[in-house]
Design an enzyme around this catalytic site. Structure first.
Site, PDB file in Angstrom:
ATOM      1  N   GLY A   8       0.825  -1.218   0.000  1.00 50.60           N
ATOM      2  CA  GLY A   8       0.000   0.000   0.000  1.00 50.60           C
ATOM      3  C   GLY A   8       0.848   1.253   0.000  1.00 50.60           C
ATOM      4  CD  GLU A  82       1.011   0.877   8.039  1.00 50.61           C
ATOM      5  OE1 GLU A  82      -0.114   1.339   8.289  1.00 50.61           O
ATOM      6  OE2 GLU A  82       1.632   1.156   7.002  1.00 50.61           O
TER       7      GLU A  82
HETATM    8  N1  PCA Z   1       0.512   0.513   4.511  1.00 55.23           N
HETATM    9  C1  PCA Z   1       0.877  -0.847   4.577  1.00 55.23           C
HETATM   10  C2  PCA Z   1      -0.411  -1.560   4.666  1.00 55.23           C
HETATM   11  C3  PCA Z   1      -1.322  -0.724   3.854  1.00 55.23           C
HETATM   12  C4  PCA Z   1      -0.674   0.609   3.878  1.00 55.23           C
HETATM   13  O1  PCA Z   1      -1.084   1.614   3.375  1.00 55.23           O
HETATM   14  C5  PCA Z   1       1.591  -1.221   3.300  1.00 55.23           C
HETATM   15  O2  PCA Z   1       1.921  -0.356   2.482  1.00 55.23           O
HETATM   16  O3  PCA Z   1       1.795  -2.413   3.095  1.00 55.23           O
END
Ligand code: PCA
Length: 157
Positions: A8, A82
């Site tokens: 992400g 996260e």
């Molecule tokens: N950050 C984490 C999980 C989703 C996001 O936006 C990622 O990039 O894997």
């Protein structure tokens, strides 16, 4: 050292990528691009347009992302950053790798099967299952759902 799969906003070119290369957060090294061996729904949800890999294998797409090696400090930082996800093991197929000679035992080759921790959503509102799903996240994609950064939100969700 731990292998992390990002799909992400932490990917190259995405809005939180720089956080993995802020030395104050610890160390991270790009190892390879990869895709999940299972299909998952990758959706964009909440008023802040946040990407979520729903931990519901079998539906959606083989999700494209990147594998990084991170130290304990970076892992702790990412777990806190996260905190709306759960860190879960994801099975992966390696696509491209860095062109480095000294990968040692960590070396990943295209076609290799491996696993890494990803930040996934285990519990989520049932209506998220009807959202469009994506194979590769891009904040600037055709969907028009640009990610709203933590700074832009004013307060955290
Ligand atoms: N950050 C984490 C999980 C989703 C996001 O936006 C990622 O990039 O894997």
């Amino acid at each position: 050292m731990t292998h992390i799969f990002v799909y992400g906003t932490l990917m190259k070119g995405q809005p939180n990528h720089y956080r993995m290369f802020d030395k104050a957060n610890g160390e991270a090294e790009f190892l390879a691009s990869a895709c999940t061996t299972q299909k998952y729904p990758l959706v964009i949800a909440t008023q802040f347009n946040v990407p979520f890999l729903l931990n519901d294998p079998g539906q959606g797409h083989h999700i494209q992302g990147e594998i990084y090696r991170v130290d304990q400090r970076m892992l702790k930082f990412l777990d806190e950053f996260e905190d709306m996800y759960q860190r879960t093991l994801v099975q992966l197929e390696v696509k491209g790798t860095q062109s480095r000679a000294d990968g040692g035992e960590e070396r990943l080759e295209p076609g290799n099967l491996t696993e890494a921790y990803g930040y996934t959503k285990v519990q989520y509102p049932p209506e998220w299952r009807s959202l469009p799903t994506y194979e590769r996240y891009d904040t600037s994609g055709d969907h028009g759902l640009r990610y709203v950064t933590r700074e832009e939100r004013g307060s955290r969700i």
